[in-house]
Design a protein around this motif. Sequence first.
Motif, PDB file in Angstrom:
ATOM      1  N   ALA A  78       0.834  -1.205   0.000  1.00 24.97           N
ATOM      2  CA  ALA A  78       0.000   0.000   0.000  1.00 24.97           C
ATOM      3  C   ALA A  78       0.870   1.257   0.000  1.00 24.97           C
ATOM      4  O   ALA A  78       0.600   2.215  -0.741  1.00 24.97           O
ATOM      5  N   ARG A  82       1.044   4.162  -2.967  1.00 24.79           N
ATOM      6  CA  ARG A  82       0.967   5.612  -2.726  1.00 24.79           C
ATOM      7  C   ARG A  82       2.187   6.323  -3.306  1.00 24.79           C
ATOM      8  O   ARG A  82       2.080   7.427  -3.826  1.00 24.79           O
ATOM      9  N   LYS A 118      -6.705  -0.815  -5.567  1.00 24.98           N
ATOM     10  CA  LYS A 118      -7.960  -0.097  -5.835  1.00 24.98           C
ATOM     11  C   LYS A 118      -8.249   0.916  -4.732  1.00 24.98           C
ATOM     12  O   LYS A 118      -8.621   2.058  -5.000  1.00 24.98           O
ATOM     13  N   HIS A 119      -8.071   0.482  -3.488  1.00 20.01           N
ATOM     14  CA  HIS A 119      -8.334   1.349  -2.343  1.00 20.01           C
ATOM     15  C   HIS A 119      -7.403   2.569  -2.356  1.00 20.01           C
ATOM     16  O   HIS A 119      -7.845   3.708  -2.202  1.00 20.01           O
ATOM     17  N   GLU A 120      -6.111   2.326  -2.535  1.00 17.95           N
ATOM     18  CA  GLU A 120      -5.128   3.413  -2.511  1.00 17.95           C
ATOM     19  C   GLU A 120      -5.317   4.366  -3.687  1.00 17.95           C
ATOM     20  O   GLU A 120      -5.221   5.586  -3.530  1.00 17.95           O
ATOM     21  N   ALA A 122      -8.131   4.895  -5.330  1.00 17.78           N
ATOM     22  CA  ALA A 122      -9.382   5.624  -5.100  1.00 17.78           C
ATOM     23  C   ALA A 122      -9.173   6.768  -4.123  1.00 17.78           C
ATOM     24  O   ALA A 122      -9.703   7.874  -4.321  1.00 17.78           O
ATOM     25  N   LYS A 123      -8.385   6.526  -3.072  1.00 21.48           N
ATOM     26  CA  LYS A 123      -8.070   7.599  -2.110  1.00 21.48           C
ATOM     27  C   LYS A 123      -7.341   8.742  -2.810  1.00 21.48           C
ATOM     28  O   LYS A 123      -7.614   9.911  -2.537  1.00 21.48           O
ATOM     29  N   ARG A 124      -6.458   8.395  -3.715  1.00 23.72           N
ATOM     30  CA  ARG A 124      -5.718   9.430  -4.461  1.00 23.72           C
ATOM     31  C   ARG A 124      -6.690  10.257  -5.299  1.00 23.72           C
ATOM     32  O   ARG A 124      -6.581  11.479  -5.351  1.00 23.72           O
ATOM     33  N   GLU A 125      -7.625   9.596  -5.957  1.00 24.55           N
ATOM     34  CA  GLU A 125      -8.607  10.301  -6.792  1.00 24.55           C
ATOM     35  C   GLU A 125      -9.484  11.240  -5.960  1.00 24.55           C
ATOM     36  O   GLU A 125      -9.811  12.331  -6.387  1.00 24.55           O
ATOM     37  N   GLU A 126      -9.842  10.774  -4.755  1.00 21.39           N
ATOM     38  CA  GLU A 126     -10.684  11.590  -3.874  1.00 21.39           C
ATOM     39  C   GLU A 126      -9.989  12.866  -3.436  1.00 21.39           C
ATOM     40  O   GLU A 126     -10.650  13.886  -3.233  1.00 21.39           O
ATOM     41  N   THR A 127      -8.672  12.818  -3.302  1.00 20.56           N
ATOM     42  CA  THR A 127      -7.952  13.990  -2.810  1.00 20.56           C
ATOM     43  C   THR A 127      -7.342  14.818  -3.940  1.00 20.56           C
ATOM     44  O   THR A 127      -6.761  15.862  -3.677  1.00 20.56           O
TER      45      THR A 127
END
Length: 129
Positions: A78, A82, A118-120, A122-127
Amino acid sequence: MADTSLFDRGMATRRAVLGDGHVDKAAAKTTELDDAFQTFITEGAWGSVWSRPGLSKRERSIVTLALLAGLGHEEEFAMHVRATVNTGATEDDIKELLLHVAVYAGVPAANSAYKIAKHELAKREETAP
């Protein structure tokens, strides 16, 4: 005893790949118990290996992600997903390397790594701005 030039080169590379925030947090958490270990990884992994000219940071990132996924080291995987924002490894690179993980290290290892990626991502896209 730390090799100052190797340590400094390693710290610069570590910061370039993982980011100042991550490295600063790791340094702040360092205790007498893991001080020698932190020096070892800074000199060895970052100063000796990641700083070599033979592969680009993107290529080293791809190799590292594949190894971590194949070995099931989920937290480190993870962290390195990032770090792709700093290494130039892309989502397509991750997609391709995880197919190799599935073939050579097993579908369960790749399946777990896909979930983390996918989780990491998606977090990048959100921020993202």
